[in-house]
Design a protein around this motif. Structure first.
Motif, PDB file in Angstrom:
ATOM      1  N   ALA A 322       0.846  -1.354  -0.028  1.00 15.88           N
ATOM      2  CA  ALA A 322      -0.110  -0.011  -0.093  1.00 15.88           C
ATOM      3  C   ALA A 322       0.826   1.398  -0.041  1.00 15.88           C
ATOM      4  CB  ALA A 322      -0.775   0.167   1.230  1.00 15.88           C
ATOM      5  N   ILE A 323       1.835   1.336   0.627  1.00 13.57           N
ATOM      6  CA  ILE A 323       2.650   2.251   1.004  1.00 13.57           C
ATOM      7  C   ILE A 323       3.493   2.411  -0.386  1.00 13.57           C
ATOM      8  CG2 ILE A 323       4.819   3.332   2.297  1.00 13.57           C
ATOM      9  CD1 ILE A 323       3.865   1.940   4.634  1.00 13.57           C
ATOM     10  N   LEU A 324       3.922   1.451  -0.936  1.00  6.61           N
ATOM     11  CA  LEU A 324       4.718   1.801  -2.265  1.00  6.61           C
ATOM     12  C   LEU A 324       3.876   2.109  -3.356  1.00  6.61           C
ATOM     13  CD1 LEU A 324       7.090   0.843  -4.064  1.00  6.61           C
ATOM     14  CD2 LEU A 324       6.154  -1.511  -4.616  1.00  6.61           C
ATOM     15  N   PHE A 325       2.617   1.890  -3.304  1.00  5.42           N
ATOM     16  CA  PHE A 325       1.533   2.308  -4.433  1.00  5.42           C
ATOM     17  C   PHE A 325       1.384   3.907  -4.092  1.00  5.42           C
ATOM     18  CE2 PHE A 325       0.221  -1.895  -5.325  1.00  5.42           C
ATOM     19  CZ  PHE A 325       0.688  -2.166  -6.776  1.00  5.42           C
ATOM     20  N   MET A 326       1.226   4.143  -2.753  1.00  2.42           N
ATOM     21  CA  MET A 326       1.065   5.461  -2.428  1.00  2.42           C
ATOM     22  C   MET A 326       2.303   6.577  -2.923  1.00  2.42           C
ATOM     23  SD  MET A 326      -0.895   5.993   1.071  1.00  2.42           S
ATOM     24  CE  MET A 326      -0.582   4.567   1.966  1.00  2.42           C
ATOM     25  N   ALA A 327       3.491   5.868  -2.657  1.00 10.85           N
ATOM     26  CA  ALA A 327       4.742   6.562  -3.080  1.00 10.85           C
ATOM     27  C   ALA A 327       4.415   6.747  -4.680  1.00 10.85           C
ATOM     28  CB  ALA A 327       6.090   5.740  -2.723  1.00 10.85           C
ATOM     29  N   LEU A 328       4.111   5.512  -5.333  1.00  9.91           N
ATOM     30  CA  LEU A 328       4.258   5.867  -6.807  1.00  9.91           C
ATOM     31  C   LEU A 328       3.041   6.819  -7.492  1.00  9.91           C
ATOM     32  CD1 LEU A 328       5.107   1.950  -7.845  1.00  9.91           C
ATOM     33  CD2 LEU A 328       6.483   3.875  -7.960  1.00  9.91           C
ATOM     34  N   TYR A 329       1.858   6.760  -6.714  1.00  7.81           N
ATOM     35  CA  TYR A 329       0.831   7.469  -7.233  1.00  7.81           C
ATOM     36  C   TYR A 329       0.498   8.403  -5.964  1.00  7.81           C
ATOM     37  CZ  TYR A 329       0.867   3.442 -10.311  1.00  7.81           C
ATOM     38  OH  TYR A 329       1.224   2.534 -11.312  1.00  7.81           O
ATOM     39  N   PRO A 330       1.197   9.537  -5.771  1.00  7.13           N
ATOM     40  CA  PRO A 330       0.835  10.420  -4.750  1.00  7.13           C
ATOM     41  C   PRO A 330      -0.309  11.203  -4.824  1.00  7.13           C
ATOM     42  CG  PRO A 330       3.266  11.026  -5.787  1.00  7.13           C
ATOM     43  CD  PRO A 330       2.612   9.928  -6.609  1.00  7.13           C
ATOM     44  N   ASN A 331      -1.117  11.253  -5.923  1.00  7.68           N
ATOM     45  CA  ASN A 331      -2.285  11.846  -5.830  1.00  7.68           C
ATOM     46  C   ASN A 331      -3.476  11.070  -4.898  1.00  7.68           C
ATOM     47  OD1 ASN A 331      -1.784   9.723  -7.862  1.00  7.68           O
ATOM     48  ND2 ASN A 331      -4.030  10.200  -8.862  1.00  7.68           N
ATOM     49  N   ILE A 332      -2.977   9.738  -4.760  1.00  7.60           N
ATOM     50  CA  ILE A 332      -4.202   9.039  -4.041  1.00  7.60           C
ATOM     51  C   ILE A 332      -3.889   9.161  -2.312  1.00  7.60           C
ATOM     52  CG2 ILE A 332      -4.419   7.259  -5.621  1.00  7.60           C
ATOM     53  CD1 ILE A 332      -2.904   5.359  -4.017  1.00  7.60           C
ATOM     54  N   GLN A 333      -2.738   9.848  -1.898  1.00  5.49           N
ATOM     55  CA  GLN A 333      -2.296   9.863  -0.530  1.00  5.49           C
ATOM     56  C   GLN A 333      -3.465  10.715   0.024  1.00  5.49           C
ATOM     57  OE1 GLN A 333       1.633  10.721   0.532  1.00  5.49           O
ATOM     58  NE2 GLN A 333       2.352   9.627  -1.201  1.00  5.49           N
ATOM     59  N   LYS A 335      -6.284  10.790   0.001  1.00  5.95           N
ATOM     60  CA  LYS A 335      -7.827   9.927   0.374  1.00  5.95           C
ATOM     61  C   LYS A 335      -7.538   9.413   1.735  1.00  5.95           C
ATOM     62  CE  LYS A 335      -9.238   9.695  -4.627  1.00  5.95           C
ATOM     63  NZ  LYS A 335      -9.221   8.846  -5.503  1.00  5.95           N
ATOM     64  N   ASP A 336      -6.331   9.073   2.219  1.00  2.05           N
ATOM     65  CA  ASP A 336      -6.179   8.534   3.223  1.00  2.05           C
ATOM     66  C   ASP A 336      -5.721   9.367   4.241  1.00  2.05           C
ATOM     67  OD1 ASP A 336      -4.801   5.965   1.603  1.00  2.05           O
ATOM     68  OD2 ASP A 336      -6.227   5.435   2.821  1.00  2.05           O
ATOM     69  N   ASN A 337      -6.397   9.240   5.517  1.00  4.75           N
ATOM     70  CA  ASN A 337      -6.260  10.374   6.692  1.00  4.75           C
ATOM     71  C   ASN A 337      -4.676   9.929   7.113  1.00  4.75           C
ATOM     72  OD1 ASN A 337      -8.525  11.635   6.477  1.00  4.75           O
ATOM     73  ND2 ASN A 337      -9.444   9.970   7.678  1.00  4.75           N
ATOM     74  N   LEU A 338      -3.596   9.816   6.465  1.00  2.00           N
ATOM     75  CA  LEU A 338      -2.562   9.603   7.044  1.00  2.00           C
ATOM     76  C   LEU A 338      -1.933  11.043   7.443  1.00  2.00           C
ATOM     77  CD1 LEU A 338      -0.734   7.214   4.686  1.00  2.00           C
ATOM     78  CD2 LEU A 338      -1.446   6.816   7.094  1.00  2.00           C
ATOM     79  N   ASP A 339      -1.074  11.055   8.561  1.00  2.00           N
ATOM     80  CA  ASP A 339      -0.592  12.537   8.746  1.00  2.00           C
ATOM     81  C   ASP A 339       0.799  12.479   8.327  1.00  2.00           C
ATOM     82  OD1 ASP A 339       0.658  11.365  10.949  1.00  2.00           O
ATOM     83  OD2 ASP A 339       0.341  12.824  12.333  1.00  2.00           O
ATOM     84  N   LEU A 340       1.234  11.480   7.508  1.00  2.00           N
ATOM     85  CA  LEU A 340       2.577  11.150   6.758  1.00  2.00           C
ATOM     86  C   LEU A 340       2.587  11.303   5.420  1.00  2.00           C
ATOM     87  CD1 LEU A 340       3.982   8.135   8.506  1.00  2.00           C
ATOM     88  CD2 LEU A 340       5.212  10.266   8.643  1.00  2.00           C
ATOM     89  N   ARG A 341       3.465  12.075   4.930  1.00  2.00           N
ATOM     90  CA  ARG A 341       3.674  12.269   3.288  1.00  2.00           C
ATOM     91  C   ARG A 341       4.508  11.034   3.048  1.00  2.00           C
ATOM     92  NH1 ARG A 341       0.066  13.821   0.824  1.00  2.00           N
ATOM     93  NH2 ARG A 341      -1.129  13.545   2.671  1.00  2.00           N
ATOM     94  N   VAL A 342       4.171  10.081   1.993  1.00  4.85           N
ATOM     95  CA  VAL A 342       4.938   9.107   1.418  1.00  4.85           C
ATOM     96  C   VAL A 342       5.811   9.302   0.324  1.00  4.85           C
ATOM     97  CG1 VAL A 342       5.080   6.479   0.714  1.00  4.85           C
ATOM     98  CG2 VAL A 342       3.363   7.375   2.449  1.00  4.85           C
ATOM     99  N   SER A 343       7.174   9.257   0.194  1.00  5.73           N
ATOM    100  CA  SER A 343       7.927   9.904  -0.671  1.00  5.73           C
ATOM    101  C   SER A 343       8.325   8.675  -1.588  1.00  5.73           C
ATOM    102  CB  SER A 343       9.006  10.618  -0.336  1.00  5.73           C
ATOM    103  OG  SER A 343       8.641  11.684   0.857  1.00  5.73           O
TER     104      SER A 343
END
Ligand code: HEM
Length: 346
Positions: A322-333, A335-343
């Motif tokens: 999930a984190i890998l996909f969020m890193a590859l597609y930052p636009n979906i980040q 949508k999740d209530n994460l207070d972290l940005r995945v680079s």
């Protein structure tokens, strides 16, 4: 010097008997390797080792090799793992059909030499479909409900662990890091709360080492040399090889878990269980006069280890993907209530 005729005759009889034995073993193996009528199709097999070599020598990882076979032979196909006929399911619907709709048929576990050696077909995950299977699953399901998701406070405990994880990541101050270890710790701690009523800090290297060895064993158990051990258990007498590494790891893991269980049980109040280990020890006490009881200290160690690894490997990998996909597609980040940005460097 000429040998007396008696000795020559003895040697000839012995050689004949050995040849006959060899012939019988070869015949038995070839008969075991016959694909039964109606069995799913599969790739061509070599005598004795079947498809083990193709799996091991393939340039791709085993799951990629199997997906390729599935394109040729369909979503249900078979492999021969050294005389052990294996059916491979590929696809959501077919897996659901077998594991959910036909769960009773697929509930049993095969008596592989590896399982026999490691857990004597006891514990939770690899037990045969019978009383032990039912008793251990009932206790596990009840414990997970009673000490876990059935408790109102459990959600806050998960949030607390999430905060520990976020804080640990923040200490890297944006520098690249491998999240595997931290996620493994955080995920296993949720199971640890249910099993032992406590979490382990991210600095607890003993616990981390145990999980690493256990994960390595999961990988080893699915490796070609260990498939060979399952097919030809006499390989076990060799003092080297991957099967020996697996046994050594298991000894360390089970010793560690036995110590942990002993420590956890120090504050136990019988019939007032605070976690899975307490509840299991109550079951051992209750079953003392029942010769058919399957609850034992040994099965407790196996069950605890299996619950840790079943929950940790799987959930950790899902989160890492999930984190890998969020890193590859930052636009979906967002949508999740994460207070972290995945680079993208993760
Ligand atoms: C994303 C997370 C997970 C995935 C993908 C996953 C996947 C699976 C799969 C494919 C099986 C085999 C089913 C079968 O052979 O019938 C299984 C069984 C099992 N899993 Fe999970 N699992 C996950 C999380 C967990 C967690 C968190 C736990 C507990 C802490 C757990 C405990 C078990 C147990 C005890 C079994 C054996 C069930 C049985 O034999 O009746 N799993 N899991």
């Amino acid at each position: 010097m000429l040998e007396p005729p008696g000795i020559q005759r003895c040697a000839a009889v012995l050689a004949g008997a050995l040849l006959l034995l060899l012939f019988a073993l070869v015949l038995r193996q070839l008969l075991r390797q016959r694909r039964p009528a109606g069995f799913p199709p599969g790739p061509p097999r070599l005598p004795f080792i079947g498809n083990i070599c193709s799996l091991a020598m393939s340039a791709e990882l085993p799951h990629v090799y199997m997906r390729k076979q599935s394109r040729v032979y369909g979503e249900i196909f078979s492999l021969d793992l050294g005389g052990i006929s294996t059916v491979v399911l590929n696809g959501y619907d077919i897996v659901k059909e077998c594991l959910v709709h036909q769960s009773e048929i697929f509930a049993d576990r095969p008596c592989f030499p590896l399982f026999m050696k490691m857990t004597k077909m006891g514990g939770l995950l690899n037990s045969r479909y019978g009383r032990g299977w039912i008793d251990h699953r009932r206790l596990a399901v009840n414990s997970f409900h009673y000490f876990g998701c059935g408790q109102k406070s459990f959600e806050s405990k998960i949030l607390e662990e999430t905060q520990f994880l976020i804080d640990a990541i923040k200490t890297y101050k944006g520098k690249p890091l491998d999240l595997k270890q931290l996620i493994t710790n955080a995920v296993s701690n949720i199971t640890n709360l249910i099993l032992f009523g406590e979490r382990f800090t991210y600095e607890d290297t003993d616990f981390q080492h145990m999980i690493e060895l256990f994960s390595e064993n999961v990988e080893l158990a699915a490796s070609a040399p260990v498939f060979l051990y399952n097919a030809f258990p006499w390989i076990g007498i060799l003092p080297f090889g991957k099967h020996q590494k697996l046994f050594r790891n298991a000894d360390v893991v089970y010793d560690f878990l036995a110590g942990l269980i002993e420590k956890t049980a120090v504050n136990r109040k019988p019939h007032l269980p605070q976690h899975f280990v307490d509840a299991y020890l109550d079951e051992i006490d209750q079953g003392k006069n029942d010769p058919l009881s399957t609850f034992s200290k040994e099965n407790l160690i196996f069950s605890v280890g299996e619950l840790i690894i079943a929950g940790t490997e799987t959930t950790t990998n899902v989160l890492r993907w999930a984190i890998l996909f969020m890193a590859l597609y930052p636009n979906i980040q967002g949508k999740d209530n994460l207070d972290l940005r995945v680079s993208t460097y993760i």
